[in-house]
Design a protein around this motif. Structure first.
Motif, short mmCIF file in Angstrom:
data_model
loop_
_atom_site.label_atom_id
_atom_site.label_comp_id
_atom_site.label_asym_id
_atom_site.label_seq_id
_atom_site.Cartn_x
_atom_site.Cartn_y
_atom_site.Cartn_z
N ALA A 112 0.82 -1.22 0.00
CA ALA A 112 0.00 0.00 0.00
C ALA A 112 0.85 1.26 0.00
O ALA A 112 0.38 2.32 -0.43
N PHE A 113 2.10 1.16 0.46
CA PHE A 113 2.95 2.34 0.54
C PHE A 113 3.79 2.55 -0.71
O PHE A 113 4.64 3.46 -0.74
N GLU A 114 3.58 1.73 -1.72
CA GLU A 114 4.28 1.93 -2.99
C GLU A 114 3.48 2.92 -3.84
O GLU A 114 2.26 2.99 -3.78
N ARG A 115 4.20 3.67 -4.67
CA ARG A 115 3.53 4.65 -5.53
C ARG A 115 2.66 3.95 -6.55
O ARG A 115 3.03 2.93 -7.14
N HIS A 116 1.46 4.52 -6.76
CA HIS A 116 0.48 4.04 -7.73
C HIS A 116 0.04 2.60 -7.43
O HIS A 116 -0.36 1.88 -8.34
N ALA A 117 0.11 2.22 -6.16
CA ALA A 117 -0.42 0.93 -5.74
C ALA A 117 -1.79 1.18 -5.12
O ALA A 117 -1.90 1.90 -4.12
N THR A 118 -2.84 0.62 -5.71
CA THR A 118 -4.20 0.90 -5.25
C THR A 118 -5.10 -0.28 -5.54
O THR A 118 -4.85 -1.07 -6.46
N SER A 119 -6.13 -0.39 -4.75
CA SER A 119 -7.16 -1.42 -4.97
C SER A 119 -8.40 -0.83 -5.59
O SER A 119 -9.38 -1.55 -5.82
N LYS A 120 -8.38 0.49 -5.92
CA LYS A 120 -9.58 1.18 -6.36
C LYS A 120 -9.82 1.03 -7.86
O LYS A 120 -10.96 0.96 -8.31
N ILE A 121 -8.74 1.02 -8.68
CA ILE A 121 -8.88 0.92 -10.12
C ILE A 121 -7.85 -0.08 -10.67
O ILE A 121 -6.82 -0.35 -10.05
N ASN A 122 -8.16 -0.60 -11.85
CA ASN A 122 -7.26 -1.54 -12.52
C ASN A 122 -6.80 -1.04 -13.89
O ASN A 122 -5.73 -1.41 -14.36
N LYS A 123 -7.63 -0.24 -14.54
CA LYS A 123 -7.30 0.25 -15.88
C LYS A 123 -7.78 1.68 -16.01
O LYS A 123 -8.49 2.21 -15.15
N ALA A 124 -7.38 2.32 -17.13
CA ALA A 124 -7.68 3.74 -17.32
C ALA A 124 -9.17 4.01 -17.39
O ALA A 124 -9.65 5.06 -16.94
N ASP A 125 -9.93 3.06 -17.94
CA ASP A 125 -11.37 3.26 -18.06
C ASP A 125 -12.05 3.36 -16.70
O ASP A 125 -13.14 3.94 -16.58
N ASP A 126 -11.40 2.80 -15.66
CA ASP A 126 -12.00 2.85 -14.33
C ASP A 126 -12.04 4.27 -13.77
O ASP A 126 -12.79 4.54 -12.82
N LEU A 127 -11.23 5.18 -14.34
CA LEU A 127 -11.26 6.57 -13.89
C LEU A 127 -12.60 7.23 -14.14
O LEU A 127 -12.95 8.23 -13.51
N PHE A 128 -13.37 6.69 -15.08
CA PHE A 128 -14.67 7.26 -15.42
C PHE A 128 -15.82 6.43 -14.86
O PHE A 128 -16.95 6.54 -15.31
N GLY A 146 -10.71 7.58 -2.98
CA GLY A 146 -9.35 7.60 -3.50
C GLY A 146 -9.22 6.70 -4.72
O GLY A 146 -10.01 5.78 -4.92
N PHE A 147 -8.19 6.97 -5.53
CA PHE A 147 -7.96 6.13 -6.71
C PHE A 147 -6.56 6.30 -7.26
O PHE A 147 -6.10 5.50 -8.06
N ARG A 148 -5.82 7.33 -6.85
CA ARG A 148 -4.52 7.60 -7.44
C ARG A 148 -3.44 6.64 -6.96
O ARG A 148 -2.48 6.37 -7.67
N GLY A 149 -3.55 6.17 -5.72
CA GLY A 149 -2.50 5.32 -5.17
C GLY A 149 -1.26 6.10 -4.78
O GLY A 149 -0.15 5.54 -4.76
N GLU A 150 -1.41 7.40 -4.49
CA GLU A 150 -0.27 8.23 -4.13
C GLU A 150 -0.29 8.69 -2.68
O GLU A 150 0.73 9.15 -2.17
N ALA A 151 -1.42 8.59 -2.00
CA ALA A 151 -1.55 9.20 -0.68
C ALA A 151 -0.60 8.57 0.33
O ALA A 151 0.20 9.27 0.96
N LEU A 152 -0.67 7.26 0.52
CA LEU A 152 0.17 6.62 1.53
C LEU A 152 1.64 6.75 1.18
O LEU A 152 2.48 6.95 2.07
N ALA A 153 1.99 6.63 -0.10
CA ALA A 153 3.40 6.79 -0.50
C ALA A 153 3.88 8.21 -0.20
O ALA A 153 5.02 8.41 0.23
N SER A 154 3.03 9.19 -0.43
CA SER A 154 3.41 10.57 -0.16
C SER A 154 3.56 10.84 1.33
O SER A 154 4.46 11.56 1.76
N ILE A 155 2.66 10.27 2.14
CA ILE A 155 2.75 10.44 3.60
C ILE A 155 4.01 9.80 4.12
O ILE A 155 4.75 10.39 4.92
N ALA A 156 4.29 8.58 3.68
CA ALA A 156 5.47 7.87 4.15
C ALA A 156 6.76 8.55 3.72
O ALA A 156 7.81 8.37 4.36
N ALA A 157 6.72 9.35 2.65
CA ALA A 157 7.94 10.01 2.16
C ALA A 157 8.34 11.18 3.02
O ALA A 157 9.52 11.59 3.01
#
Length: 619
Positions: free
Chosen positions: A73-89, A95-106
């Motif tokens: 979960a602390f890796e960049r762009h690691a997320t369980s919310k989306i799998n492909k680009a179409d999931d953005l719509f 959340g969906f970016r997979g950047e929050a935990l990595a940014s906090i841990a940094a």
């Protein structure tokens, strides 16, 4: 030629991302609480120390994570919310970016205790500046427990630019409120330095709004609901009488996500265009349910800027829904058909004899242009005597001017300044003025001075007088308290808790006696003397709100803010008729102030129409 382009290390890339995602402690709480919501939590507890500088802890009872997921979960762009680009719509999560935990841990030291609902044992993970320090099994309840300590410890420049604890705590409360208003079915709590600030129990949407902003708002909410194929709109909007000059209780949410949308805000305010004064704002809580494919939330990392595919039609739907709510639920005076005790009104009966109309009488021979012997002229006898002393009296009347001057006028020996062009005068520059005054349209006090005609705005003048009086009372603690016969209860929102500890002692110096009832409620037992006819409960809420909006001011700024708000409410209103004695007293007190020219908020109190301009106007 050597190559100069290289890939950035993950630690550097994470810090760059953290600069966009994690701007302050409130950003950390927002990301962690949103993750807890996505995990299906029914209870979320937030504990902070020193407004998040020292530590931030978020505890939830969601589904938790396995040992592998906790590490990944602390890796960049690691997320369980989306799998492909179409999931953005087709997003249904916060959340969906997979950047929050990595940014906090940094940029912080993070400890995570988590246990998946299908596991018998949990996992503890410790990370510092994107580096895993340790990971081991641990016994813990189902859910996740994030502990974020020493935020920005490795980015001193970012930590240096953090505001004071009061300001950061206020930002945390603002971010926390936006999430709690979306999920009324989840229990939330917030503790700061071992003090409970927010404790919200599960309930419906209206109850959640009342719990966050106070019970008084419950009487001012009008339900809004409309369902169309394009979108569904629900929520509440305030009644016209709940309008304020500065209203922070204005929220838009789309698919459970807070957003800022000036265009939709205009649709709401247009519905109140002729119902509230210009510049006033009404509270609203509007929730949009839109097809995820018709909006784009992937514009900015904060996700508060959202684009709509059908923006114009939704604007029209929203405007119609607000107009319908106002027309349907606003209180309309009922027509009273009670005729008991009223005089009987005769009804027309065609069978009765008609009454002949009165016949006018006139003299057909009358001619106003015909001279007769009995004609009289309105010329008084011995009219010459009326003008016998005209030459000697004219000079005296001219010197008197519009208002007569008193012989004992204390300013009679002060010579006017012929080169004075300013419209404002201090005490030592004040020219002769008359003790007789004239009130124009119950708003302006007009008095004659040697250089012309002085015009004083009575409300602003009294505001300046009371402002300086209240400041003096807070410095000397000399206010007179008047006990109330029936104490009233005032409730402050959770966002006011940041500054209440500083404001309450100053309110006591002004003459307010408040008893803490808990949960942001206070009993008003005493008010300053001379507050008759003023709604002091609303006044207290406005005084605290004005101070909160200024962030974390100094003690002197708090004094000025409280004194200004109270003076504005207690000053002589525009339209009140004053006697000459009252006007004279007001003028004397004004020129005893330290600043007679402007109100505390910078508006002009008086102006002088010079004598030469009056003469030019008269030709």
């Amino acid at each position: 030629m050597s190559d100069i382009i290289q890939l950035l290390p993950d630690s550097v890339a994470n810090q760059i991302a953290a600069g966009e995602v994690i701007q302050r402690p409130a950003s950390v709480i927002k990301e962690l609480v949103e993750n807890a919501v996505d995990a299906g939590a029914k209870s979320i507890d937030v504990v902070i120390v020193d407004a998040g500088r020292t530590s931030i802890q978020v505890i939830d009872d969601g589904k938790g994570m396995s040992e592998t997921d906790a590490r990944l979960a602390f890796e960049r762009h690691a997320t369980s919310k989306i799998n492909k680009a179409d999931d953005l719509f087709a997003l249904h999560t916060m959340g969906f970016r997979g950047e929050a935990l990595a940014s906090i841990a940094a940029v912080a030291q993070v400890k995570l205790k988590t246990r998946h609902k299908d596991s018998e044992i949990g996992s503890e993970l410790e990370i510092s500046a994107s580096k895993v320090v340790r990971q081991e099994p641990i016994s813990c309840p189902v859910g996740s427990n994030f502990m974020v300590e020493n935020l920005f410890f490795n980015v001193p420049a970012r930590r240096k630019f953090l505001k004071t604890n009061s300001t950061e705590l206020n930002n945390i409360l603002t971010a926390f409120e936006r999430i709690t208003l979306v999920y009324p079915e989840i229990a939330f709590s917030l503790h700061s330095n071992a003090t409970e600030l927010v404790n919200l129990r599960p309930g419906n949407l209206r109850q959640r709004i009342v719990d966050v902003f106070g019970k008084k708002l419950n009487h001012d909410l009008l339900p809004v609901e409309v369902n169309t194929q394009m979108c569904n709109i629900r929520g509440f909007v305030g009644k016209p009488e709940s309008a304020k000059k500065k209203c922070t209780q204005q929220f838009f949410f789309v698919n459970g996500r807070y957003m800022k949308h000036p265009y939709f805000h205009k649709a709401v305010m247009n519905a109140f265009e002729r119902l509230v004064p210009v510049g006033m704002q009404v509270p609203y809580f509007i929730y949009f349910d839109v097809n995820p494919g018709d909006i784009d939330v992937n514009i900015h990392p904060t996700k508060t800027e959202i684009k709509f595919e059908n923006e114009q039609p939704i604007w029209q739907i929203l405007a119609a829904a607000i107009n319908d709510a106002i027309g349907k639920f606003c209180e309309i005076p009922s027509i009273d058909f009670d005729t008991e005790g009223q005089p009987d009104m005769p009804l027309f009966d065609p069978s009765q004899e008609m009454i002949a109309p009165p016949q006018p009488k006139y003299n057909a021979d009358y001619n106003p242009f015909r001279a007769t012997a009995t004609e009289r002229h309105n010329v008084p006898d011995k009219w010459e005597d009326l003008y016998r002393n005209i030459s000697s009296d004219s000079q005296t009347q001219e010197e008197q001017g519009l208002f007569p001057m008193a012989d004992d006028d204390p300013y009679s020996d002060i010579a006017p300044n012929e080169n004075e062009e300013q419209l404002v005068y201090e005490n030592n520059e004040l020219t002769d003025r008359s003790p007789a005054h004239y009130q124009y349209k119950a708003t302006y006090i007009m008095t004659a001075v040697k250089s012309g005609l002085m015009i004083i705005e009575q409300h602003r003048a009294d505001m300046r007088i009371k402002y300086e009086r209240y400041l003096q009372q807070m410095c000397t603690q000399s206010a007179h308290v008047q006990q109330v016969l029936f104490p009233e209860v005032v409730q402050f929102p959770a966002s006011s808790a940041v500054i209440l500890d500083k404001v309450l002692p100053e309110l006591a110096k002004m003459g307010f006696e408040l008893s803490d009832l808990g949960q942001g409620s206070y009993s008003i037992n005493g008010v300053p003397a001379g507050m008759e006819g003023i709604d002091y409960r609303t006044l207290l809420v406005n005084m605290v709100a004005e101070t909160v909006e200024k962030g974390a001011p100094s003690l002197e700024a708090i004094h000025k803010s409280l004194a200004l708000t109270m003076a504005r409410a207690a000053a002589i209103p525009t339209g009140q008729v004053l006697t000459n004695v009252e006007m004279e007293s007001l003028v004397n007190e004004l020129f005893a102030c330290s600043n007679v020219n402007y109100t505390p908020d910078g508006k002009a109190i008086l102006c002088i129409l010079p004598q030469r301009e009056i003469e030019q106007l008269m030709g």
